[in-house]
Structure formats: C-alpha cells, structure tokens
Write an enzyme that holds these catalytic residues in place. Structure first.
Site, PDB file in Angstrom:
ATOM      1  N   TYR A 140      -3.940 -12.694   9.878  1.00 22.37           N
ATOM      2  CA  TYR A 140      -4.735 -11.652   9.225  1.00 22.37           C
ATOM      3  C   TYR A 140      -5.287 -12.102   7.870  1.00 22.37           C
ATOM      4  O   TYR A 140      -6.499 -12.000   7.634  1.00 22.37           O
ATOM      5  CB  TYR A 140      -3.911 -10.382   9.085  1.00 22.37           C
ATOM      6  CG  TYR A 140      -4.662  -9.238   8.453  1.00 22.37           C
ATOM      7  CD1 TYR A 140      -5.540  -8.463   9.203  1.00 22.37           C
ATOM      8  CD2 TYR A 140      -4.509  -8.927   7.106  1.00 22.37           C
ATOM      9  CE1 TYR A 140      -6.247  -7.412   8.628  1.00 22.37           C
ATOM     10  CE2 TYR A 140      -5.202  -7.879   6.528  1.00 22.37           C
ATOM     11  CZ  TYR A 140      -6.070  -7.132   7.290  1.00 22.37           C
ATOM     12  OH  TYR A 140      -6.762  -6.102   6.716  1.00 22.37           O
ATOM     13  N   SER A 179      -9.707  -7.365   2.475  1.00 25.17           N
ATOM     14  CA  SER A 179      -8.353  -6.914   2.131  1.00 25.17           C
ATOM     15  C   SER A 179      -7.819  -7.795   1.021  1.00 25.17           C
ATOM     16  O   SER A 179      -8.140  -8.982   0.949  1.00 25.17           O
ATOM     17  CB  SER A 179      -7.445  -7.012   3.362  1.00 25.17           C
ATOM     18  OG  SER A 179      -6.095  -6.776   3.015  1.00 25.17           O
ATOM     19  N   LYS A 181      -9.298 -12.558   6.542  1.00 29.31           N
ATOM     20  CA  LYS A 181      -9.872 -11.777   5.446  1.00 29.31           C
ATOM     21  C   LYS A 181     -10.370 -12.679   4.322  1.00 29.31           C
ATOM     22  O   LYS A 181     -11.340 -12.343   3.625  1.00 29.31           O
ATOM     23  CB  LYS A 181      -8.858 -10.758   4.946  1.00 29.31           C
ATOM     24  CG  LYS A 181      -8.602  -9.641   5.953  1.00 29.31           C
ATOM     25  CD  LYS A 181      -9.902  -8.956   6.375  1.00 29.31           C
ATOM     26  CE  LYS A 181      -9.689  -7.857   7.388  1.00 29.31           C
ATOM     27  NZ  LYS A 181     -10.950  -7.195   7.773  1.00 29.31           N
TER      28      LYS A 181
END
Length: 305
Positions: free
Chosen positions: A158, A137, A162
C-alpha cells in the site's frame, strides 16, 4: 460536472455528494455494481443529478468507456477524482508478500490513476480547463508505516503505491504547467483515520488477483484495528468523510496542489525525513500506527544499529 472513481462508498461517495451540493452533475464509477447503484440512488434522492457507471480502473478500456459515456451524457467534464483504491491485504515481511497482492495493489492504486489521467486529461485539455485530484495517503506519501496495527510489520504494498501516486501527481502538475493550460493537478491527503471499506478490501478481491499463498493469519477487519488501539490505551477518532470532501472543494477554489487538512503531529515525519535525507542518516523517522518509533534497537558507537 465531476467524475469520481471508487464512488460507491467512503471518500468517493462523500465527494460525489459534496460536488452535487455545489450544483454539479456527478458520475460515480466503481467496480461494485450493487453499492454503486445504492450510492447513485442516494444522491438522486437528495436532488443531485447523478449517474453510476460500473468501471474497473485496472482495465484501461473500461476507464476509456467511462470517459466516453460521461462526455456523451453530460457534454463536458470539469473535475476528475482518481480515488479508487485497495488497502493492505499482505502479511509478514515484504519478501513474504504474495505476488498477487503486489499485482492487485499496483493495478488498482497506480495503474488506476494512470488510466484516469490517460483517459480524461486530453478531454480536459481540449476544454481548456479542469481539475484532476488523485487520492494519496500519508502512509507512503509521507513515509511508509513500518509496524502495523496488529503488531507485525506493516504491508509494503500500500505505501509503495501511494508514494507512486504522489510522484505521478507531481509529474502531472509539471507537465500541465509546461503546456500553459488552466487544467490543474492536485493530490489529496485525507488525513487521520477514516471509516471506509478500504480496511476490508479483501472482501471484494477479484478472482484474477486471488491469493497464491495460504495465509498464516486471518484477514483483519476495521473492528480488529480499533480493538488493538483500545487495548494499547489509544483512542481512535475518525475523520468525518464530509470534512475530506470539504477539503477538496476548498482546494479546488484555492487552486491548491496539496489538498490537506490542518497540520497534525503526523506531519512531523516529513520534517524528520527531510532532515534524514540532508544528513545522510538512517531512516529513524519510520513509525508504527500508534506513533511509536520503529527504531527499537539502540544505536552503538559510530551511529550504526
């Protein structure tokens, strides 16, 4: 034949369908049995030979069983998509994040990819060719989003995971190159906003990762995020999942490490980050999801905030 984790919905389901349209046999893997069965039946209804295998990517023995079952059933594996992921569930500043949120995010988004590499790459090496695609991402792969859609600080969990996925895939690419194999590693940046269940990961949070802290705010839905953008005068245009799947197929054909769509303004953060690193300057490239600078405090003499 292709194996796709996180295959019950979103990007994973779109990948399975696209591979099937190319004439490939498909194994969809997911921790959620009912949606997985639905996705598998949908592919079969289109004439695609597909199987669904309930798999928990946080458990290596489960991923190992997925690899064995795939090999037993189809005899070979040509494409492995480590796509399973969980989204943002934390609230507040990162030092306030629930440790259970960190464990869940790391176990799914990082260990899940490691488990996929460990279980499938030796199989691909034995065959002499194949492709491993790890879903990343821009939020973390480029730089972490600093301010979330709901106005507060964005979760640190998150993007941290990533960023790790990108580093893992770069390392995998190098290690494979050193062996002289035709097995290739690729990193997928879907790009844009995606209408997937990752926005509402909290709905299927496993009990073993249950929160240990009481939330101060309600869990957010995708509808909440869209409403926030609209209130700010911005319009969300979702990237079609079929476009992402096309991007992967094209990337495999071109043997392209970076599986990305056409250039977007969001990629400017990469240039700004590189400039900041080379200039040893503060990270003023961090942005919120509405593309507003996260550095709100004016600079004073000496360049300090």
């Amino acid at each position: 034949m292709a194996v796709v984790t996180g295959g019950a919905g979103g990007i994973g389901r779109a990948l399975g369908r696209r591979f099937g349209q190319e004439g490939m046999k498909v194994v969809l893997a997911d921790v959620r049995k009912e949606p997985l069965d639905q996705a598998t039946r949908a592919l079969a209804g289109e004439g695609i030979e597909a199987a669904g295998v309930v798999t928990d990517v946080t458990d290596y023995s489960s991923v190992e069983s997925l690899a064995k079952e795939t090999l037993d059933r189809f005899g070979a594996v040509h494409v492995v998509c480590n796509n399973a992921g969980t989204g943002a569930v934390s609230e507040g500043y990162m030092w306030e994040h629930d440790l259970a949120d960190w464990r869940w995010g790391i176990d799914v988004n990082v260990l899940g990819v490691i488990h996929g590499i460990k279980a499938f790459v030796p199989m691909l090496l034995g065959q002499g060719d194949g492709h491993v695609i790890n879903t990343c991402s821009g939020n973390g792969g480029f730089a972490p989003i600093a301010r979330g859609a709901m106005g507060g600080p964005a979760t640190a969990v998150y993007p941290m995971t990533k960023a790790a996925v990108l580093c893992l895939t770069e390392s995998l690419y190098t290690h494979l190159q050193m062996t002289g194999t035709r097995v290739r590693a690729h990193v997928l940046f879907p790009g844009g906003f995606l209408n997937t269940g990752i926005w509402e990961s909290w709905r299927h949070r496993p009990q073993r990762y249950a929160p240990t802290q009481k939330r101060r705010t309600p869990e957010h839905t995708l509808a909440d995020v869209v409403a926030r953008f609209e209130a700010a005068g911005a319009r969300i245009e979702f990237t079609p999942l079929e476009t992402v799947a096309d991007q992967v197929v094209e990337g495999i054909r071109a043997d392209r490490f970076w599986m990305m769509g056409p250039p977007t303004p969001a990629e400017d953060v990469v240039r700004r980050k590189a400039t900041s690193i080379l200039a040893r300057s503060n990270p003023d490239y961090l942005v919120d999801v509405l593309s507003q600078s996260a550095a709100k405090t004016p600079a004073t003499e000496g360049g300090k905030h």
